[in-house]
Design a protein around this motif. Structure first.
Motif, PDB file in Angstrom:
ATOM      1  N   CYS A 223       5.714   8.192  -0.931  1.00  0.00           N
ATOM      2  CA  CYS A 223       5.117   8.190   0.412  1.00  0.00           C
ATOM      3  C   CYS A 223       3.589   8.200   0.312  1.00  0.00           C
ATOM      4  CB  CYS A 223       5.582   9.401   1.219  1.00  0.00           C
ATOM      5  SG  CYS A 223       7.351   9.781   1.072  1.00  0.00           S
ATOM      6  N   CYS A 226       1.068   5.120   0.383  1.00  0.00           N
ATOM      7  CA  CYS A 226       0.531   4.574   1.635  1.00  0.00           C
ATOM      8  C   CYS A 226      -0.139   5.642   2.495  1.00  0.00           C
ATOM      9  CB  CYS A 226       1.642   3.922   2.446  1.00  0.00           C
ATOM     10  SG  CYS A 226       2.358   2.473   1.671  1.00  0.00           S
ATOM     11  N   HIS A 227       0.380   6.875   2.488  1.00  0.00           N
ATOM     12  CA  HIS A 227      -0.104   7.884   3.434  1.00  0.00           C
ATOM     13  C   HIS A 227      -1.243   8.748   2.879  1.00  0.00           C
ATOM     14  CE1 HIS A 227       2.804   7.479   6.792  1.00  0.00           C
ATOM     15  NE2 HIS A 227       3.627   7.029   5.858  1.00  0.00           N
TER      16      HIS A 227
HETATM   17  C1  HEC Z   1       4.388   0.806   2.245  1.00  0.00           C
HETATM   18  C2  HEC Z   1       3.627   1.857   2.853  1.00  0.00           C
HETATM   19  C3  HEC Z   1       4.368   3.111   3.307  1.00  0.00           C
HETATM   20  C4  HEC Z   1       5.216   3.901   2.567  1.00  0.00           C
HETATM   21  C5  HEC Z   1       5.666   3.718   1.113  1.00  0.00           C
HETATM   22  C6  HEC Z   1       5.612   4.979   3.449  1.00  0.00           C
HETATM   23  N1  HEC Z   1       5.033   4.832   4.689  1.00  0.00           N
HETATM   24 FE1  HEC Z   1       5.342   5.995   6.344  1.00  0.00          FE
HETATM   25  N2  HEC Z   1       4.189   4.777   7.470  1.00  0.00           N
HETATM   26  C7  HEC Z   1       3.456   3.701   6.989  1.00  0.00           C
HETATM   27  C8  HEC Z   1       2.720   3.101   8.107  1.00  0.00           C
HETATM   28  C9  HEC Z   1       1.761   1.919   7.976  1.00  0.00           C
HETATM   29  C10 HEC Z   1       3.042   3.836   9.271  1.00  0.00           C
HETATM   30  C11 HEC Z   1       2.562   3.586  10.711  1.00  0.00           C
HETATM   31  C12 HEC Z   1       2.780   2.151  11.191  1.00  0.00           C
HETATM   32  C13 HEC Z   1       4.200   1.703  11.042  1.00  0.00           C
HETATM   33  O1  HEC Z   1       5.091   2.260  11.697  1.00  0.00           O
HETATM   34  O2  HEC Z   1       4.422   0.789  10.218  1.00  0.00           O
HETATM   35  C14 HEC Z   1       3.968   4.879   8.829  1.00  0.00           C
HETATM   36  C15 HEC Z   1       4.529   5.831   9.684  1.00  0.00           C
HETATM   37  C16 HEC Z   1       5.257   6.942   9.263  1.00  0.00           C
HETATM   38  C17 HEC Z   1       5.686   8.021  10.120  1.00  0.00           C
HETATM   39  C18 HEC Z   1       5.410   8.151  11.625  1.00  0.00           C
HETATM   40  C19 HEC Z   1       4.211   9.039  11.795  1.00  0.00           C
HETATM   41  C20 HEC Z   1       3.723   9.180  13.214  1.00  0.00           C
HETATM   42  O3  HEC Z   1       2.923  10.113  13.437  1.00  0.00           O
HETATM   43  O4  HEC Z   1       4.078   8.357  14.070  1.00  0.00           O
HETATM   44  C21 HEC Z   1       6.359   8.908   9.322  1.00  0.00           C
HETATM   45  C22 HEC Z   1       7.000  10.213   9.767  1.00  0.00           C
HETATM   46  C23 HEC Z   1       6.354   8.384   7.970  1.00  0.00           C
HETATM   47  N3  HEC Z   1       5.674   7.177   7.968  1.00  0.00           N
HETATM   48  C24 HEC Z   1       6.928   9.008   6.883  1.00  0.00           C
HETATM   49  C25 HEC Z   1       6.999   8.463   5.596  1.00  0.00           C
HETATM   50  C26 HEC Z   1       7.706   9.068   4.486  1.00  0.00           C
HETATM   51  C27 HEC Z   1       8.427  10.400   4.528  1.00  0.00           C
HETATM   52  C28 HEC Z   1       7.569   8.225   3.422  1.00  0.00           C
HETATM   53  C29 HEC Z   1       8.151   8.355   2.022  1.00  0.00           C
HETATM   54  C30 HEC Z   1       9.581   8.526   1.945  1.00  0.00           C
HETATM   55  C31 HEC Z   1       6.784   7.081   3.871  1.00  0.00           C
HETATM   56  N4  HEC Z   1       6.447   7.271   5.187  1.00  0.00           N
HETATM   57  C32 HEC Z   1       6.463   6.002   3.067  1.00  0.00           C
HETATM   58  C33 HEC Z   1       3.440   3.233   5.688  1.00  0.00           C
HETATM   59  C34 HEC Z   1       4.247   3.706   4.638  1.00  0.00           C
END
Ligand code: HEC
Ligand code: HEC
Ligand code: HEC
Length: 451
Positions: A223, A226-227
């Motif tokens: 995670c 990206c985050h």
């Molecule tokens: C490839 C890049 C990428 C990865 C890997 C990734 N995320 Fe995300 N995540 C994003 C992006 C960009 C957004 C916001 C835009 C969208 O929805 O695409 C997002 C949005 C979120 C949100 C919504 C947050 C909000 O405040 O609306 C959550 C919760 C989240 N991710 C959790 C996770 C978790 C847990 C993992 C690992 C298991 C993870 N993400 C892995 C790119 C990623």
């Protein structure tokens, strides 16, 4: 798939600042990243979600290879190692970077074209240390800064699954990194600075569920790739871990428990539901879903998270909700925002004609189909990237990744000018109780040309 570009680009920038300062200074400014295809084909995406079944072979039981397959889904390996129209794990996906193009390798067990000659040690060294069998480093586009946390036996289960597949003779094109970025040895400097090669350490003060969640979030789930702001990617327990980062023009929000832009107002249940389905349930009865995964996150949910066990998703939610709040570094001071008369009038008109049929007259959304825009954190994030990208590309931006609601939001990129998108975004960011800064046409123009 374009988001990987940014990961690599920024990681290489780190390598550059660390080891290449004089060289960079002498080089002309890197050209803008080549424009990747923003709409991967539906068919290809569908193949990706259906990983080949595992078959028992040699001494390996069906249970062992099934376990490996599950972890391969958790690691989302197929997302990068599959090109559009290709077989899963055959590689060949182009990763455009300002420094050249990388093609992902074939990781099926062909001796000539894949990883058939990799020993267990070779495989562990690749994924935990980022080192090739010949001793040269890998580019951190392979997320080994996260996979390094994964237990040996779990990685070897992934290898067992990959080795249960049919070898194929597809050979991805040679990567074309421009000088000096074609010199892998430069990456040793990056690894020295940023790669913390420690396996995951369980915290004995926390529950098993918490530790399982931490293991998945920090390791296979990658995670943070990206985050987490990428200038410090891989740095150990940095205070900015998971506080949000820009990835290919999208904003991956803060995942700490911060109340304004993080997960502070989410419940464990809502978070687990979002990871499973890409939609957080409404905060109040009668309202639309609280928020929906849109671009890169829709892919992560579709290809990986939606296929994991409910207990694992809940564990991740429990861990994330227990992380202390950590405010994302703000770029502007918080001030109350009021709409100008002109934006209000024009925005209201555009909204009524183009948006209200789905998101409803007061931005309240419609369960279970249309997310509420009032009180929606995606709408009011300090960085307006996601709302702009959504208007430009539609949602999910790759319609083949639509999940529960069966309705996709059309893209407005070709219908509206930059100014109209800015007006609409400003209107919904500061109406119905929302209070976020206006969006400028320049911000829209920048993300439009980003692809
Ligand atoms: C490839 C890049 C990428 C990865 C890997 C990734 N995320 Fe995300 N995540 C994003 C992006 C960009 C957004 C916001 C835009 C969208 O929805 O695409 C997002 C949005 C979120 C949100 C919504 C947050 C909000 O405040 O609306 C959550 C919760 C989240 N991710 C959790 C996770 C978790 C847990 C993992 C690992 C298991 C993870 N993400 C892995 C790119 C990623
Ligand atoms: C974000 C994209 C991405 C993800 C996710 C990813 N990889 Fe990779 N992987 C790459 C890239 C890019 C390379 C080549 C790096 C280089 O050439 O330096 C690579 C290289 C490899 C190699 C070395 C192959 C060789 O021939 O040298 C192996 C093995 C591998 N990946 C396995 C995996 C496994 C297993 C997973 C899931 C746990 C995974 N990868 C997930 C992008 C990714
Ligand atoms: C045909 C119905 C439809 C129309 C018309 C529509 N939307 Fe959407 N919108 C959706 C759906 C469905 C989603 C959630 C998509 C998903 O699940 O990925 C969404 C998501 C969004 C989001 C992201 C919300 C979040 O929580 O992630 C924003 C912002 C948004 N729409 C704004 C607008 C604006 C502004 C307009 C008018 C220009 C508009 N929409 C028109 C159906 C629509």
């Amino acid at each position: 798939m374009q988001h990987r570009v940014a990961i690599l680009a920024t990681l290489l920038t780190c390598a550059a600042t660390a080891a290449l300062m004089p060289v960079i200074a002498a080089e002309p400014a890197p050209p803008a990243a080549a424009k990747p295809d923003s709409q991967p084909q539906a068919a290809a995406a569908a193949t990706k979600s259906l990983l080949p079944p595992a078959r028992a072979y040699g001494d390996l039981s069906q249970e062992r290879v099934n376990y490996g397959r599950y972890l391969t889904i958790a690691g989302d390996c197929a997302a990068c190692h599959t090109r559009d129209g290709g077989k899963p794990f055959e590689g060949g996906l182009a990763i455009d970077t300002p420094f050249g193009v990388l093609y992902t390798p074939n990781i099926r067990p062909s001796k000539a074209h894949g990883i058939g000659e990799f020993s267990d040690e070779d495989f562990l060294r690749a994924l935990q240390h980022g080192i090739r069998p010949d001793g040269k480093p890998y580019y951190p586009a392979l997320p080994y800064p996260s996979y390094t946390k994964v237990k040996d036996d779990d990685l070897l289960a992934i290898k067992d699954y990959l080795f249960s597949l049919e070898p194929t003779s597809y050979r991805p094109p040679e990567s074309q990194m421009r000088w000096p970025f074609d010199m892998r040895d430069l990456l040793f400097g990056w690894q020295l600075l940023f790669l913390d090669k420690e396996r995951f350490q369980a915290n004995p003060d926390k529950s098993d569920e918490w530790n399982r969640g931490a293991y998945l979030v920090e390791g296979l789930g990658h995670c943070g790739s990206c985050h987490t702001p990428r200038n410090i990617a891989g740095a150990k327990e940095h205070k900015e871990a998971l506080t949000g980062a820009i990835i290919d023009g999208w904003y991956a929000p803060n995942l700490t428990n911060d109340l304004t832009e993080g997960l502070g107002r989410w419940t464990v249940e809502a978070l687990a539901t979002y990871l499973a389905t890409g939609e957080a349930p409404p905060a109040k009865a009668g309202e639309g879903p609280q928020t929906a995964a849109l671009g890169p996150m829709a892919e992560v949910v579709h290809d990986s998270l939606s296929q994991l066990a409910a207990s694992d998703l809940r564990a991740m939610a429990v861990y994330l909700k227990d992380r202390p709040a950590q405010e994302a570094p703000r770029t502007t001071p918080p001030v109350p925002h009021q709409l100008t008369e002109e934006t209000y009038v024009k925005g209201r008109k555009l909204y009524a004609s183009y948006c209200a049929s789905c998101h409803q007259s007061h931005g309240q959304g419609l369960p279970p189909y249309f997310p509420a825009l009032a009180g929606n954190e995606v709408v009011t994030l300090e960085r307006p990237n996601d709302i702009i990208k959504t208007l430009l590309l539609g949602a999910p931006s790759d319609p083949s990744q639509a999940y529960s609601a069966h309705v996709v939001m059309p893209s407005f990129g070709s219908i509206f000018t930059d100014k109209q998108i800015a007006t609409l975004a400003s209107y919904i960011r500061a109406n119905w109780g929302n209070d976020a800064a206006p969006v400028t046409p320049d911000q829209v123009a920048a993300l439009r040309s980003d692809g």
